[in-house]
Design a protein around this motif. Structure first.
Motif, mmCIF file in Angstrom:
data_model
loop_
_atom_site.group_PDB
_atom_site.id
_atom_site.type_symbol
_atom_site.label_atom_id
_atom_site.label_comp_id
_atom_site.label_asym_id
_atom_site.label_seq_id
_atom_site.Cartn_x
_atom_site.Cartn_y
_atom_site.Cartn_z
ATOM 1 N N ILE A 11 0.820 -1.206 0.000
ATOM 2 C CA ILE A 11 0.000 0.000 0.000
ATOM 3 C C ILE A 11 0.857 1.261 0.000
ATOM 4 N N THR A 12 1.858 1.325 0.870
ATOM 5 C CA THR A 12 2.668 2.540 0.982
ATOM 6 C C THR A 12 3.993 2.447 0.250
ATOM 7 N N GLY A 13 4.440 1.248 -0.113
ATOM 8 C CA GLY A 13 5.707 1.084 -0.811
ATOM 9 C C GLY A 13 6.926 1.132 0.094
ATOM 10 N N LYS A 14 6.722 1.076 1.409
ATOM 11 C CA LYS A 14 7.857 1.131 2.330
ATOM 12 C C LYS A 14 8.711 -0.115 2.181
ATOM 13 N N LYS A 15 10.047 0.072 2.212
ATOM 14 C CA LYS A 15 11.009 -1.022 2.077
ATOM 15 C C LYS A 15 11.944 -1.025 3.270
ATOM 16 N N ALA A 16 12.754 -2.076 3.366
ATOM 17 C CA ALA A 16 13.756 -2.142 4.419
ATOM 18 C C ALA A 16 14.842 -1.111 4.165
ATOM 19 N N MET A 17 15.333 -0.509 5.249
ATOM 20 C CA MET A 17 16.406 0.470 5.155
ATOM 21 C C MET A 17 17.675 -0.117 5.746
ATOM 22 N N THR A 18 18.818 0.382 5.317
ATOM 23 C CA THR A 18 20.080 -0.065 5.889
ATOM 24 C C THR A 18 20.659 1.041 6.755
ATOM 25 N N GLY A 19 21.449 0.622 7.734
ATOM 26 C CA GLY A 19 22.081 1.570 8.633
ATOM 27 C C GLY A 19 23.230 0.901 9.352
ATOM 28 N N ASN A 20 23.586 1.443 10.490
ATOM 29 C CA ASN A 20 24.717 0.920 11.250
ATOM 30 C C ASN A 20 24.304 0.529 12.657
ATOM 31 N N ASN A 21 24.853 -0.597 13.137
ATOM 32 C CA ASN A 21 24.882 -0.883 14.560
ATOM 33 C C ASN A 21 26.083 -0.137 15.105
ATOM 34 N N VAL A 22 25.900 0.605 16.170
ATOM 35 C CA VAL A 22 26.999 1.352 16.757
ATOM 36 C C VAL A 22 27.241 0.799 18.153
ATOM 37 N N SER A 23 28.445 0.247 18.372
ATOM 38 C CA SER A 23 28.774 -0.335 19.669
ATOM 39 C C SER A 23 29.184 0.750 20.652
ATOM 40 N N HIS A 24 29.440 0.349 21.866
ATOM 41 C CA HIS A 24 29.863 1.297 22.890
ATOM 42 C C HIS A 24 31.197 1.948 22.521
ATOM 43 N N SER A 25 32.054 1.193 21.819
ATOM 44 C CA SER A 25 33.341 1.749 21.388
ATOM 45 C C SER A 25 33.238 2.477 20.046
ATOM 46 N N LYS A 26 32.006 2.708 19.590
ATOM 47 C CA LYS A 26 31.695 3.444 18.356
ATOM 48 C C LYS A 26 32.093 2.708 17.077
ATOM 49 N N ARG A 27 32.318 1.391 17.152
ATOM 50 C CA ARG A 27 32.534 0.613 15.930
ATOM 51 C C ARG A 27 31.196 0.473 15.215
ATOM 52 N N PHE A 50 17.103 -2.300 8.868
ATOM 53 C CA PHE A 50 15.890 -1.921 9.579
ATOM 54 C C PHE A 50 14.716 -2.433 8.756
ATOM 55 N N ASP A 51 14.089 -3.525 9.197
ATOM 56 C CA ASP A 51 12.976 -4.106 8.453
ATOM 57 C C ASP A 51 11.699 -3.306 8.671
ATOM 58 N N VAL A 52 10.765 -3.474 7.754
ATOM 59 C CA VAL A 52 9.474 -2.808 7.821
ATOM 60 C C VAL A 52 8.564 -3.627 8.736
ATOM 61 N N ASN A 53 7.663 -2.958 9.419
ATOM 62 C CA ASN A 53 6.702 -3.605 10.310
ATOM 63 C C ASN A 53 5.552 -4.159 9.465
ATOM 64 N N LEU A 54 5.771 -5.335 8.844
ATOM 65 C CA LEU A 54 4.822 -5.895 7.878
ATOM 66 C C LEU A 54 3.889 -6.927 8.501
ATOM 67 N N PHE A 55 2.665 -6.953 7.990
ATOM 68 C CA PHE A 55 1.661 -7.938 8.363
ATOM 69 C C PHE A 55 1.036 -8.484 7.096
ATOM 70 N N THR A 56 0.669 -9.753 7.101
ATOM 71 C CA THR A 56 -0.116 -10.321 6.011
ATOM 72 C C THR A 56 -1.559 -10.336 6.482
ATOM 73 N N ARG A 57 -2.402 -9.555 5.833
ATOM 74 C CA ARG A 57 -3.791 -9.411 6.250
ATOM 75 C C ARG A 57 -4.719 -9.694 5.072
ATOM 76 N N LYS A 58 -5.876 -10.280 5.408
ATOM 77 C CA LYS A 58 -6.917 -10.492 4.411
ATOM 78 C C LYS A 58 -7.969 -9.410 4.588
ATOM 79 N N PHE A 59 -8.371 -8.802 3.467
ATOM 80 C CA PHE A 59 -9.370 -7.751 3.469
ATOM 81 C C PHE A 59 -10.517 -8.147 2.556
#
Length: 79
Positions: free
Chosen positions: A7-23, A29-38
């Motif tokens: 419906i909205t075309g939202k896709k998964a996004m990429t990013g970084n895990n940042v540790s305590h030492s800043k690595r 980041f996955d989309v909050n998807l549901f399979t629904r019947k309408f």
């Protein structure tokens, strides 16, 4: 069309895990998807859609028929 809202075309996004030492390591980041019947009243049939939480709110706000028409115009849904 895996992990994409029909419906909205939202896709998964990429990013970084940042540790305590800043690595930084890549993550997804996955989309909050549901399979629904309408029930589509205009076509008198049940349809199954992969929708995000935002897509569910859109369907509740403008209605299923208008949401499907808008998604088909933008190319998110093939009807």
């Amino acid at each position: 069309m895996a992990k994409t809202c029909q419906i909205t075309g939202k896709k998964a996004m990429t990013g970084n895990n940042v540790s305590h030492s800043k690595r930084r390591t890549k993550r997804v980041f996955d989309v909050n998807l549901f399979t629904r019947k309408f029930y589509w009243v205009e076509q008198d049939c049940w349809i199954s859609l992969k929708v995000s939480a935002a897509g569910l709110r859109t369907i509740n706000k403008i209605g299923l028929n208008a949401a499907i028409k808008k998604a088909a115009e933008k190319g998110y849904l093939y009807v």
